[in-house]
Design an enzyme around this catalytic site. Sequence first.
Site, PDB file in Angstrom:
ATOM      1  N   SER A   1       0.825  -1.196   0.000  1.00 49.94           N
ATOM      2  CA  SER A   1       0.000   0.000   0.000  1.00 49.94           C
ATOM      3  C   SER A   1       0.867   1.257   0.000  1.00 49.94           C
ATOM      4  O   SER A   1       0.663   2.182  -0.792  1.00 49.94           O
ATOM      5  CB  SER A   1      -0.886  -0.033   1.246  1.00 49.94           C
ATOM      6  OG  SER A   1      -1.808   0.996   1.217  1.00 49.94           O
TER       7      SER A   1
ATOM      8  N   ARG B   1      -0.363   8.854   4.963  1.00 54.90           N
ATOM      9  CA  ARG B   1      -1.451   8.294   5.771  1.00 54.90           C
ATOM     10  C   ARG B   1      -2.805   8.878   5.388  1.00 54.90           C
ATOM     11  O   ARG B   1      -3.817   8.184   5.413  1.00 54.90           O
ATOM     12  CB  ARG B   1      -1.183   8.531   7.264  1.00 54.90           C
ATOM     13  CG  ARG B   1      -0.186   7.551   7.815  1.00 54.90           C
ATOM     14  CD  ARG B   1      -0.015   7.681   9.317  1.00 54.90           C
ATOM     15  NE  ARG B   1       0.858   6.615   9.756  1.00 54.90           N
ATOM     16  CZ  ARG B   1       0.454   5.414  10.134  1.00 54.90           C
ATOM     17  NH1 ARG B   1      -0.832   5.137  10.179  1.00 54.90           N
ATOM     18  NH2 ARG B   1       1.319   4.494  10.480  1.00 54.90           N
TER      19      ARG B   1
ATOM     20  N   HIS C   1      -3.795   7.241   2.217  1.00 57.22           N
ATOM     21  CA  HIS C   1      -4.130   5.853   2.533  1.00 57.22           C
ATOM     22  C   HIS C   1      -5.546   5.739   3.092  1.00 57.22           C
ATOM     23  O   HIS C   1      -6.341   4.892   2.678  1.00 57.22           O
ATOM     24  CB  HIS C   1      -3.102   5.330   3.539  1.00 57.22           C
ATOM     25  CG  HIS C   1      -3.253   3.895   3.883  1.00 57.22           C
ATOM     26  ND1 HIS C   1      -3.648   3.492   5.139  1.00 57.22           N
ATOM     27  CD2 HIS C   1      -3.085   2.775   3.169  1.00 57.22           C
ATOM     28  CE1 HIS C   1      -3.694   2.170   5.170  1.00 57.22           C
ATOM     29  NE2 HIS C   1      -3.363   1.710   3.992  1.00 57.22           N
TER      30      HIS C   1
END
Lengths: 214, 214
Positions: B20, B43, B46
Amino acid sequence: MSIGENLQIIWNPQEIERKSMSIIDEYLQGKSFAPVEKDIIKRIIHTTGDPDILDSICIHKEASRAGIEALRGGCNVYTDVNMLLAGVNRKKLQGYGGDAYCKIADEDIAKAAQELGITRAAAAMRLWGSQLDGSVVAIGNAPTALFEVLDLIEKGIAKPALIVGTPVGFVGAMESKELMIEKNLVPYVTVRGTRGGSPSAVSVVNALLYYQGN
Amino acid sequence: MSIGENLQIIWNPQEIERKSMSIIDEYLQGKSFAPVEKDIIKRIIHTTGDPDILDSICIHKEASRAGIEALRGGCNVYTDVNMLLAGVNRKKLQGYGGDAYCKIADEDIAKAAQELGITRAAAAMRLWGSQLDGSVVAIGNAPTALFEVLDLIEKGIAKPALIVGTPVGFVGAMESKELMIEKNLVPYVTVRGTRGGSPSAVSVVNALLYYQGN
């Protein structure tokens, strides 16, 4: 209040909600939805702050009926992550006789996940197993949890009444949601593509819980 | 596992994380960020599943230093909603001596909000008042909470070390974030526009908690 004197800040929560929903209604003008589906869509747009997400929302034709019947019948909601659990209106759910659960932080799940070499979210679904039968399964984060639930259904271990499946991200999220649509094993609500997340899943569950119609 | 036999499903959590992050790295190719800021950005991408959100992320130049210093010094994290509280790594935070809090569901807050005609999220910030001094304030949902904190700072009641301000929606969210940037009272991290949400705020707080460098 001295901050933002030149701004028209709305402080009243009911007024914020009303204004917010009326703005979202404008984005939906000219489109036609069943009332409960419109509630679901509006809540997802509201929680993402993004009207463009409309094009990615996919609601199985039996989803709202199946979800409402199950929830009103006292079914449980099984979630993959604690953020999702924190967003579901558990009081409302408990009023119907059900409750919401998340096992991801449990010690037995960490152990099972380690032994099986799978994620904790997937291990939680596997350990719930037949308990998922007739329930609402809400997955807002982990594609592996959604793959696992589809597998449990195919194996005849459990048949949830509804899957709210909005896992997010770049590794398996899109694939898990497309597989759910393609397999068409049980009714579902999803946000296609890499986007999604716990707030979208919460929106769907709460829209079904709050719906007043038949 | 019979489901998705034709898919390359990755079940191992570490491998998912690695893959990822490597996909997100590709989206960031050719762009240059300080390491901790890159962690924050990765983040947020994500958790939203959306690389395009990069253009909306705005990180004050002192934000990461201020946030890391405060968190490592044992400051508390004050949040507006329980979904945000549920996402923050409290164990890590407690290891530094602080903790995370959310008052939105408290009875005294409901009462105060009713009396003041403001949202519960804003009432919580007002009742915390000087406790917010030196803390990390994380607002993922309610623009009114952010307006309130900016007001507390202007009135000299509290000066947080950092505001992670990513309220979401169509009524005040964009305005509250633009006001935070314009006033520039304390360091901040935000996602501009109508988008944002608890997952983005969680991403920022956890990126700062997990950062290993100086």
